[in-house]
Design an enzyme around this catalytic site. Structure first.
Site, PDB file in Angstrom:
ATOM      1  N   CYS A 194      -8.733  40.076   3.785  1.00 37.69           N
ATOM      2  CA  CYS A 194     -10.094  40.008   4.307  1.00 37.69           C
ATOM      3  C   CYS A 194     -10.878  38.956   3.525  1.00 37.69           C
ATOM      4  O   CYS A 194     -10.864  38.958   2.288  1.00 37.69           O
ATOM      5  CB  CYS A 194     -10.763  41.369   4.179  1.00 37.69           C
ATOM      6  SG  CYS A 194     -12.512  41.359   4.658  1.00 37.69           S
ATOM      7  N   CYS A 217     -13.848  40.688   1.194  1.00 36.61           N
ATOM      8  CA  CYS A 217     -13.631  41.581   0.046  1.00 36.61           C
ATOM      9  C   CYS A 217     -12.240  41.458  -0.563  1.00 36.61           C
ATOM     10  O   CYS A 217     -11.914  42.219  -1.477  1.00 36.61           O
ATOM     11  CB  CYS A 217     -13.898  43.030   0.446  1.00 36.61           C
ATOM     12  SG  CYS A 217     -12.669  43.703   1.581  1.00 36.61           S
ATOM     13  N   CYS A 233       0.487  41.203  11.562  1.00 40.66           N
ATOM     14  CA  CYS A 233       1.019  42.564  11.456  1.00 40.66           C
ATOM     15  C   CYS A 233       0.214  43.294  10.375  1.00 40.66           C
ATOM     16  O   CYS A 233       0.407  43.064   9.186  1.00 40.66           O
ATOM     17  CB  CYS A 233       2.496  42.477  11.097  1.00 40.66           C
ATOM     18  SG  CYS A 233       3.379  44.023  11.186  1.00 40.66           S
TER      19      CYS A 233
END
Length: 134
Positions: A100, A103, A123
């Site tokens: 991400c 974060c 995935c």
């Protein structure tokens, strides 16, 4: 969709308080859940998949497909800046880890065997995602 430009930074104790033990193991320790065990791996509902750690929108259900692997698979993130790739040489393999952008949570891996239009299979660990139904 607007690109976000801030980083979510928390202490290890704060992440442990916010996340379940499985979510923590996956997102903060680069873990992987068992195939076919994650929430929404086979869901056909319409909506948005967000990061469980910071709530950043990552994938739309329209890009989700059944890869046969047992993990939620997508052919593209909502926007390219939502995630970033890191070389992963763990377990004696060379893979592309997906994290991400807001974060640094470990989400899963990307592979070059996905469907058109991208040819990429993102995935993801279902426990690294929360689903908001439309």
């Amino acid at each position: 969709m607007t690109t976000r430009t801030f980083k979510v930074v928390k202490s290890d104790a704060q992440w442990r308080e916010q996340l379940t033990p499985e979510q923590y193991q996956i997102t903060r320790n680069h873990g992987t859940e068992r195939a076919f065990s994650s929430p929404n791996f086979d869901s056909k509902l319409k909506g948005t998949y967000k990061c469980v750690c910071c709530d950043r929108p990552l994938y739309r259900s329209e890009t989700k497909y059944d890869s046969g692997t047992g993990w939620p698979s997508f052919y593209a993130p909502i926007e390219p800046e939502a995630v970033f790739a890191v070389e992963d040489r763990s377990y004696g393999m060379l893979r592309t880890e997906i994290k991400c952008s807001d974060c640094d949570a470990h989400l899963g891996h990307a592979f070059p065997d996905g469907p058109p239009p991208t040819g990429v299979r993102y995935c993801m660990n279902g426990n690294a995602l929360v689903f908001d139904e439309d």
